[in-house]
Design an enzyme around this catalytic site. Structure first.
Site, PDB file in Angstrom:
ATOM      1  N   CYS A  44      12.283   8.320  11.804  1.00  0.00           N
ATOM      2  CA  CYS A  44      13.559   8.910  12.205  1.00  0.00           C
ATOM      3  C   CYS A  44      14.603   8.766  11.123  1.00  0.00           C
ATOM      4  CB  CYS A  44      14.024   8.271  13.499  1.00  0.00           C
ATOM      5  SG  CYS A  44      12.899   8.700  14.804  1.00  0.00           S
ATOM      6  N   GLU A  45      14.461   9.528  10.096  1.00  0.00           N
ATOM      7  CA  GLU A  45      15.381   9.486   8.975  1.00  0.00           C
ATOM      8  C   GLU A  45      15.177  10.772   8.183  1.00  0.00           C
ATOM      9  OE1 GLU A  45      16.566   5.954   6.019  1.00  0.00           O
ATOM     10  OE2 GLU A  45      15.731   5.505   7.954  1.00  0.00           O
ATOM     11  N   ARG A  84       0.177  -1.748 -11.119  1.00  0.00           N
ATOM     12  CA  ARG A  84       0.044  -0.329 -10.787  1.00  0.00           C
ATOM     13  C   ARG A  84      -1.145   0.337 -11.508  1.00  0.00           C
ATOM     14  NH1 ARG A  84       4.701   2.725  -9.590  1.00  0.00           N
ATOM     15  NH2 ARG A  84       5.861   1.140 -10.723  1.00  0.00           N
TER      16      ARG A  84
HETATM   17  N1  LLP Z   1       4.670  -8.787 -13.993  1.00  0.00           N
HETATM   18  C1  LLP Z   1       5.914  -8.943 -13.514  1.00  0.00           C
HETATM   19  C2  LLP Z   1       6.664 -10.136 -13.867  1.00  0.00           C
HETATM   20  C3  LLP Z   1       6.483  -7.953 -12.686  1.00  0.00           C
HETATM   21  O1  LLP Z   1       7.715  -8.107 -12.227  1.00  0.00           O
HETATM   22  C4  LLP Z   1       5.725  -6.794 -12.363  1.00  0.00           C
HETATM   23  C5  LLP Z   1       6.284  -5.751 -11.498  1.00  0.00           C
HETATM   24  C6  LLP Z   1       4.428  -6.694 -12.883  1.00  0.00           C
HETATM   25  C7  LLP Z   1       3.928  -7.702 -13.705  1.00  0.00           C
HETATM   26  C8  LLP Z   1       3.549  -5.517 -12.592  1.00  0.00           C
HETATM   27  O2  LLP Z   1       4.048  -4.323 -13.066  1.00  0.00           O
HETATM   28  P1  LLP Z   1       3.157  -2.982 -12.968  1.00  0.00           P
HETATM   29  O3  LLP Z   1       2.002  -3.134 -13.922  1.00  0.00           O
HETATM   30  O4  LLP Z   1       2.697  -2.857 -11.571  1.00  0.00           O
HETATM   31  O5  LLP Z   1       4.087  -1.928 -13.371  1.00  0.00           O
HETATM   32  N2  LLP Z   1       8.035  -1.335  -6.389  1.00  0.00           N
HETATM   33  C9  LLP Z   1       8.167  -0.626  -7.650  1.00  0.00           C
HETATM   34  C10 LLP Z   1       7.574  -1.410  -8.783  1.00  0.00           C
HETATM   35  C11 LLP Z   1       8.204  -2.778  -8.963  1.00  0.00           C
HETATM   36  C12 LLP Z   1       7.546  -3.585 -10.054  1.00  0.00           C
HETATM   37  C13 LLP Z   1       8.049  -4.966 -10.047  1.00  0.00           C
HETATM   38  N3  LLP Z   1       7.436  -5.833 -11.006  1.00  0.00           N
HETATM   39  C14 LLP Z   1       7.503   0.731  -7.517  1.00  0.00           C
HETATM   40  O6  LLP Z   1       6.974   1.046  -6.459  1.00  0.00           O
HETATM   41  O7  LLP Z   1       7.524   1.524  -8.457  1.00  0.00           O
END
Ligand code: LLP
Length: 441
Positions: free
Chosen positions: A365-366, A297
């Protein structure tokens, strides 16, 4: 020092002479006209700038490997840019492995991660030379050993562990707390190591891997995580005479979706991590391990915006004013899934128009398909272009074809030029996998 994840908008966002919003030197109203909406726009300069932040911030520790978490955005073009910037990749499926492979990524810098990898996926990973596999559970130890034998290859692995750290983020995006579906519990590590050393000659353990959650604003959780990983490394050395020299702390650093969000800078995180590493290395008397980080992210979110066209609006008598746009929960499921908040601006020039508080509704549609609740914007009219910020991460990668709507296209902007990096799906793409059995014809 400030870093790019702390900005609400891409670095190049500004009003141009026509009064329209522009990014990467491209007028967003013109981009919407040229490519249609909804449109994902990625600003290359912002993406490269956060990469530079990460590289600079972590340069104080000798052995750092940065792996971009592909689950946040996985396209061939963005993977190619990240590879140019020196990043490796954390991948979690055959689809992500194949995408980075086709983008020309050095596969030795790829780590395959996930709690239920299939035989076919592990097979593909070995075939394409993925550098590390993070083994998540007992079932996978045996499965991977079988795959390794069939390739007659030694596989370099990390052990994914659950460090038991609670961080303050949405429950669904917390992963490192004790009752989690990911990784070995601290009390199971010895059995896992025992099994691998005793029975799985084709698996070579290099280190430990953990991930404590996502959209994290605290820094202390990371120093706690390092402490736990290093303590375990020292303990495993003592008990099994096992020399581990890699720790992977996952990703998780937050971004600024709205003015209320204050994520720490990459420089602060790096300081905390490196200090904790040095202290714990000394405390537990181990050799300095290589540090792997897996941000997703914080690398890609700020670089991305989504453009929508305003359509219908509705004033509920004595209630809210809803303004509907031509996208919503299928291109950005985060507001409906996690109550995520976003900030937006009207891309068109708006001279002295009165401000109104409106709710931006999606077209699906929600009733839960609301992109932004109660945002104050100059009065919106049909045909206006709305720019929602910070949509680079977990938008396109989580997009669906709900309501049989085509997925949006994506363009990369830089130096006043725009290039399509994901083309829009056509109606024929939507039915291309449908089959009517003969007996129904
Ligand atoms: N490494 C592992 C093992 C992970 O499971 C994740 C994210 C990352 C790295 C990266 O994390 P980041 O730096 O992006 O926070 N769909 C959710 C976020 C799910 C994150 C899952 N794992 C959302 O939209 O907030």
């Amino acid at each position: 020092m400030e870093s790019t994840n702390q900005f609400l908008k891409p670095l190049t966002a500004k009003r141009n002479d026509a009064g329209n919003l522009e990014i990467g030197g491209c007028d967003l109203v013109e981009l919407a006209e040229k490519y249609g909406t909804p449109l994902y726009v990625i600003d290359e300069q912002t993406l490269r700038s956060i990469c530079a932040d990460y590289k600079k911030a972590f340069s104080k520790y000798q052995k750092v490997n940065m792996m971009f978490a592909s689950k946040s955005l996985c396209t061939m073009a963005t993977s190619a840019i990240l590879a140019q910037e020196g990043f490796g990749f954390d991948v979690v499926s055959a689809g992500e492995i194949y995408t980075v492979y086709k983008a020309g990524v050095d596969m030795s810098k790829v780590l395959f991660n996930g709690n239920n990898k299939s035989y076919e996926e592990l097979n593909l990973a070995l075939e394409l030379g993925v550098g590390r596999i993070s083994v998540d559970n007992f079932f996978e130890i045996d499965l991977l050993n079988e795959v390794a034998k069939s390739h007659d290859k030694t596989v370099d692995i990390l052990l994914r562990i659950t460090p038991g750290i609670e961080c303050h983020t949405h429950e669904y995006i917390q992963t490192g707390h004790l009752d989690s579906k990911f990784g070995f519990d601290l009390t199971q590590i010895d059995d896992a190591v025992d099994l691998i050393l005793g029975r799985c000659k084709k698996l070579k353990i290099h280190g430990l891997h953990a991930h404590i959650g996502s959209q994290i604003f605290e820094t202390k959780v990371y120093s706690d995580e390092i402490g736990i990983l290093i303590k375990e490394i020292a303990r495993l050395d003592e008990k099994f005479n096992l020399k581990l020299n890699e720790i992977n702390i996952g990703g998780g650093l937050g971004v600024k979706y709205t003015d209320e969000d204050c994520p720490p800078s990459v420089y602060d995180i790096a300081d905390v991590l490196v200090e904790s590493l040095e202290n714990n290395i000394e405390k537990f008397g181990i050799d300095s391990p290589a540090l792997f980080i897996e941000p997703g992210r914080s690398i890609i979110s700020t670089a991305g915006v989504t453009l929508y066209t305003v359509g219908s609006s509705k004033q509920v008598p004595k209630g809210k004013k809803y303004v509907a746009v031509d996208g919503g929960m299928a291109d950005n499921p985060r507001p409906s899934m996690y109550q995520a908040k976003y900030f937006a601006e009207v891309a068109n020039f708006k001279e002295d128009l009165p401000l109104q508080t409106v709710t931006i509704a999606g077209r699906f549609c929600e009733s839960g398909d609301i992109l932004i609740k109660d945002i104050t914007l100059p009065e919106l009219f049909e045909g206006n272009i709305l720019c929602v910020f910070n949509t680079g991460a977990y938008n396109y990668s989580m997009a669906s074809n709900y309501n049989r709507v085509q997925k949006s296209q994506m363009v990369l902007v830089n130096n006043s030029k725009s290039d399509i990096i994901v083309s829009r799906e056509t109606l024929d793409d939507l039915i291309s996998h449908d089959v009517i059995p003969d007996r129904l014809k």
